[in-house]
Design a protein around this motif. Structure first.
Motif, PDB file in Angstrom:
ATOM      1  N   PHE A  63       0.781  -1.215  -0.098  1.00  0.00           N
ATOM      2  CA  PHE A  63       0.084  -0.010  -0.060  1.00  0.00           C
ATOM      3  C   PHE A  63       0.742   1.300  -0.064  1.00  0.00           C
ATOM      4  O   PHE A  63       0.273   2.389  -0.503  1.00  0.00           O
ATOM      5  CB  PHE A  63      -1.000  -0.036   1.158  1.00  0.00           C
ATOM      6  CG  PHE A  63      -0.393   0.505   2.465  1.00  0.00           C
ATOM      7  CD1 PHE A  63      -0.401   1.634   2.954  1.00  0.00           C
ATOM      8  CD2 PHE A  63      -0.189  -0.717   3.496  1.00  0.00           C
ATOM      9  CE1 PHE A  63       0.356   1.945   4.476  1.00  0.00           C
ATOM     10  CE2 PHE A  63       0.245  -0.544   4.750  1.00  0.00           C
ATOM     11  CZ  PHE A  63       0.529   0.733   5.023  1.00  0.00           C
ATOM     12  N   LEU A  64       2.066   1.082   0.426  1.00  0.00           N
ATOM     13  CA  LEU A  64       2.975   2.297   0.519  1.00  0.00           C
ATOM     14  C   LEU A  64       3.225   2.694  -0.830  1.00  0.00           C
ATOM     15  O   LEU A  64       3.448   4.055  -1.121  1.00  0.00           O
ATOM     16  CB  LEU A  64       4.192   2.397   1.265  1.00  0.00           C
ATOM     17  CG  LEU A  64       3.949   2.209   3.131  1.00  0.00           C
ATOM     18  CD1 LEU A  64       5.127   2.110   3.521  1.00  0.00           C
ATOM     19  CD2 LEU A  64       3.006   3.288   3.363  1.00  0.00           C
ATOM     20  N   ARG A  87       1.014   1.190  18.372  1.00  0.00           N
ATOM     21  CA  ARG A  87       1.902   2.408  18.133  1.00  0.00           C
ATOM     22  C   ARG A  87       3.014   2.075  17.642  1.00  0.00           C
ATOM     23  O   ARG A  87       3.734   2.529  16.723  1.00  0.00           O
ATOM     24  CB  ARG A  87       2.304   2.652  19.679  1.00  0.00           C
ATOM     25  CG  ARG A  87       3.368   3.556  19.963  1.00  0.00           C
ATOM     26  CD  ARG A  87       3.760   4.215  21.162  1.00  0.00           C
ATOM     27  NE  ARG A  87       4.075   3.125  22.113  1.00  0.00           N
ATOM     28  CZ  ARG A  87       3.231   3.115  23.120  1.00  0.00           C
ATOM     29  NH1 ARG A  87       2.203   4.232  23.690  1.00  0.00           N
ATOM     30  NH2 ARG A  87       3.532   2.160  24.136  1.00  0.00           N
ATOM     31  N   GLU A  88       3.572   0.494  17.813  1.00  0.00           N
ATOM     32  CA  GLU A  88       4.728  -0.240  17.372  1.00  0.00           C
ATOM     33  C   GLU A  88       4.627  -0.141  15.842  1.00  0.00           C
ATOM     34  O   GLU A  88       5.578   0.162  15.115  1.00  0.00           O
ATOM     35  CB  GLU A  88       4.853  -1.521  17.983  1.00  0.00           C
ATOM     36  CG  GLU A  88       5.409  -1.419  19.385  1.00  0.00           C
ATOM     37  CD  GLU A  88       4.281  -1.214  20.291  1.00  0.00           C
ATOM     38  OE1 GLU A  88       3.317  -1.045  19.997  1.00  0.00           O
ATOM     39  OE2 GLU A  88       4.492  -1.037  21.540  1.00  0.00           O
ATOM     40  N   LEU A  89       3.288  -0.712  15.342  1.00  0.00           N
ATOM     41  CA  LEU A  89       3.028  -0.983  14.166  1.00  0.00           C
ATOM     42  C   LEU A  89       3.147   0.731  13.039  1.00  0.00           C
ATOM     43  O   LEU A  89       3.741   0.903  12.143  1.00  0.00           O
ATOM     44  CB  LEU A  89       1.860  -1.532  13.531  1.00  0.00           C
ATOM     45  CG  LEU A  89       1.486  -1.941  11.937  1.00  0.00           C
ATOM     46  CD1 LEU A  89       2.635  -2.534  11.219  1.00  0.00           C
ATOM     47  CD2 LEU A  89       0.170  -2.591  11.936  1.00  0.00           C
ATOM     48  N   ALA A  90       2.327   1.514  13.835  1.00  0.00           N
ATOM     49  CA  ALA A  90       2.773   2.767  12.998  1.00  0.00           C
ATOM     50  C   ALA A  90       4.091   3.216  13.100  1.00  0.00           C
ATOM     51  O   ALA A  90       4.466   3.883  12.036  1.00  0.00           O
ATOM     52  CB  ALA A  90       1.849   3.906  14.135  1.00  0.00           C
ATOM     53  N   GLN A  91       4.871   3.380  14.141  1.00  0.00           N
ATOM     54  CA  GLN A  91       6.344   3.653  13.951  1.00  0.00           C
ATOM     55  C   GLN A  91       6.950   2.898  12.909  1.00  0.00           C
ATOM     56  O   GLN A  91       7.695   3.520  12.003  1.00  0.00           O
ATOM     57  CB  GLN A  91       6.942   3.532  15.454  1.00  0.00           C
ATOM     58  CG  GLN A  91       6.213   4.443  16.389  1.00  0.00           C
ATOM     59  CD  GLN A  91       6.643   4.233  17.714  1.00  0.00           C
ATOM     60  OE1 GLN A  91       7.176   3.242  18.047  1.00  0.00           O
ATOM     61  NE2 GLN A  91       6.387   5.452  18.682  1.00  0.00           N
ATOM     62  N   GLN A  92       6.751   1.491  12.831  1.00  0.00           N
ATOM     63  CA  GLN A  92       7.451   0.901  11.905  1.00  0.00           C
ATOM     64  C   GLN A  92       6.999   1.095  10.516  1.00  0.00           C
ATOM     65  O   GLN A  92       7.580   1.366   9.520  1.00  0.00           O
ATOM     66  CB  GLN A  92       6.996  -0.814  12.069  1.00  0.00           C
ATOM     67  CG  GLN A  92       7.456  -1.799  10.809  1.00  0.00           C
ATOM     68  CD  GLN A  92       6.774  -2.998  11.270  1.00  0.00           C
ATOM     69  OE1 GLN A  92       6.413  -3.485  12.248  1.00  0.00           O
ATOM     70  NE2 GLN A  92       6.628  -4.014  10.010  1.00  0.00           N
ATOM     71  N   ALA A  94       6.003   4.111   9.547  1.00  0.00           N
ATOM     72  CA  ALA A  94       6.610   5.576   9.319  1.00  0.00           C
ATOM     73  C   ALA A  94       8.116   5.211   8.686  1.00  0.00           C
ATOM     74  O   ALA A  94       8.596   5.895   8.085  1.00  0.00           O
ATOM     75  CB  ALA A  94       6.471   6.314  10.652  1.00  0.00           C
ATOM     76  N   VAL A  95       8.694   4.161   9.355  1.00  0.00           N
ATOM     77  CA  VAL A  95      10.068   4.034   9.200  1.00  0.00           C
ATOM     78  C   VAL A  95      10.338   3.701   7.790  1.00  0.00           C
ATOM     79  O   VAL A  95      11.154   4.209   6.940  1.00  0.00           O
ATOM     80  CB  VAL A  95      10.937   3.246  10.217  1.00  0.00           C
ATOM     81  CG1 VAL A  95      12.233   2.622   9.666  1.00  0.00           C
ATOM     82  CG2 VAL A  95      11.082   3.906  11.537  1.00  0.00           C
ATOM     83  N   GLU A  96       9.415   2.617   7.478  1.00  0.00           N
ATOM     84  CA  GLU A  96       9.414   1.987   5.987  1.00  0.00           C
ATOM     85  C   GLU A  96       9.159   3.301   4.930  1.00  0.00           C
ATOM     86  O   GLU A  96       9.794   3.169   3.886  1.00  0.00           O
ATOM     87  CB  GLU A  96       8.592   0.798   5.844  1.00  0.00           C
ATOM     88  CG  GLU A  96       9.232  -0.173   6.680  1.00  0.00           C
ATOM     89  CD  GLU A  96      10.410  -0.693   6.077  1.00  0.00           C
ATOM     90  OE1 GLU A  96      10.664  -0.889   5.009  1.00  0.00           O
ATOM     91  OE2 GLU A  96      11.389  -0.913   7.209  1.00  0.00           O
ATOM     92  N   LEU A  97       8.177   4.234   5.242  1.00  0.00           N
ATOM     93  CA  LEU A  97       7.695   4.982   4.286  1.00  0.00           C
ATOM     94  C   LEU A  97       9.170   6.162   4.112  1.00  0.00           C
ATOM     95  O   LEU A  97       9.295   6.412   2.988  1.00  0.00           O
ATOM     96  CB  LEU A  97       6.363   5.849   5.032  1.00  0.00           C
ATOM     97  CG  LEU A  97       6.098   6.776   4.070  1.00  0.00           C
ATOM     98  CD1 LEU A  97       5.836   6.583   2.696  1.00  0.00           C
ATOM     99  CD2 LEU A  97       4.588   7.421   4.736  1.00  0.00           C
ATOM    100  N   LYS A  98       9.474   6.384   5.223  1.00  0.00           N
ATOM    101  CA  LYS A  98      10.795   7.419   5.088  1.00  0.00           C
ATOM    102  C   LYS A  98      11.888   6.884   4.152  1.00  0.00           C
ATOM    103  O   LYS A  98      12.281   7.531   3.385  1.00  0.00           O
ATOM    104  CB  LYS A  98      11.216   7.722   6.463  1.00  0.00           C
ATOM    105  CG  LYS A  98      10.211   8.588   7.340  1.00  0.00           C
ATOM    106  CD  LYS A  98      10.690   9.023   8.556  1.00  0.00           C
ATOM    107  CE  LYS A  98       9.604   9.767   9.198  1.00  0.00           C
ATOM    108  NZ  LYS A  98       9.797  10.315  10.637  1.00  0.00           N
TER     109      LYS A  98
END
Length: 136
Positions: A63-64, A87-92, A94-98
Motif C-alpha cells: 500500500f505504501l 503504536r509499534e506498527l505505526a512507527q514501523q 513510518a520508518v518504512e515510508l521514510k
C-alpha cells in the motif's frame, strides 16, 4: 480449470515510477512479492483492497508504493492517513515510508499515544503530508 497467473519480475512492470523503483532497489527490494503484484495495480486503478497475509509478505509496501506515487511535496497539507492498531506498527510503517521516500521533501508524522501530545500537536501545524497513527 484454474487460470495461470503470470509472475511479475519487476516493480516497473507494475507501472511504478523509476524513482520509486530505484528507491526500492536501494532498500534491497528488487522484485514484488505476490501480495504486491496483486495490490499495487488495483490501488493504482483506485480500487479498494483488503489484503490478509502472514508477517513478512510485503503488505506494508503493497500500500505504501501506490501512496508514494500520489504524494505531492509542493502541496502543504495532509494527503494520506494511515491508521494502525498499535503504536509499534505505526512507527514501523513510518520508518518504512521514510526509507521509500528517500530524499523526497514529503514529510511523515507518526501520531501515537505514549509520546508528548503537545509536541505531536505542534508538528501537525500544516507541515506533514502523511499522518500515521493509532485510534484513541
Amino acid at each position: 480449470m484454474k487460470a495461470v497467473r503470470k509472475m511479475v519480475n519487476s516493480f516497473a512492470e507494475l507501472k511504478v515510477c523509476a524513482k520509486t523503483v530505484e528507491q526500492l532497489k536501494q532498500m534491497g527490494i528488487k522484485r514484488p512479492m505476490p501480495v504486491q503484484e496483486q495490490a499495487i495495480p488495483a490501488l493504482f486503478a483506485g480500487r479498494d483492497v483488503i489484503a490478509r497475509a502472514q508477517t513478512g509478505t510485503g503488505k506494508t509496501l503493497a500500500f505504501l508504493v501506490p501512496m508514494v506515487e500520489r504524494l505531492d511535496a509542493s502541496k502543504p497539507f495532509v494527503q494520506a492517513l494511515v491508521i494502525t492498531p498499535t503504536r509499534e506498527l505505526a512507527q514501523q510503517i513510518a520508518v518504512e515510508l521514510k526509507k521509500l521516500l528517500g530524499e523526497s521533501e514529503v514529510k511523515v508524522l507518526a501520531v501515537t499515544g505514549g509520546r508528548d501530545f503537545e509536541a505531536q500537536k505542534h508538528k501537525l501545524d500544516g507541515k506533514s503530508h502523511v499522518l500515521i497513527g493509532t485510534p484513541g
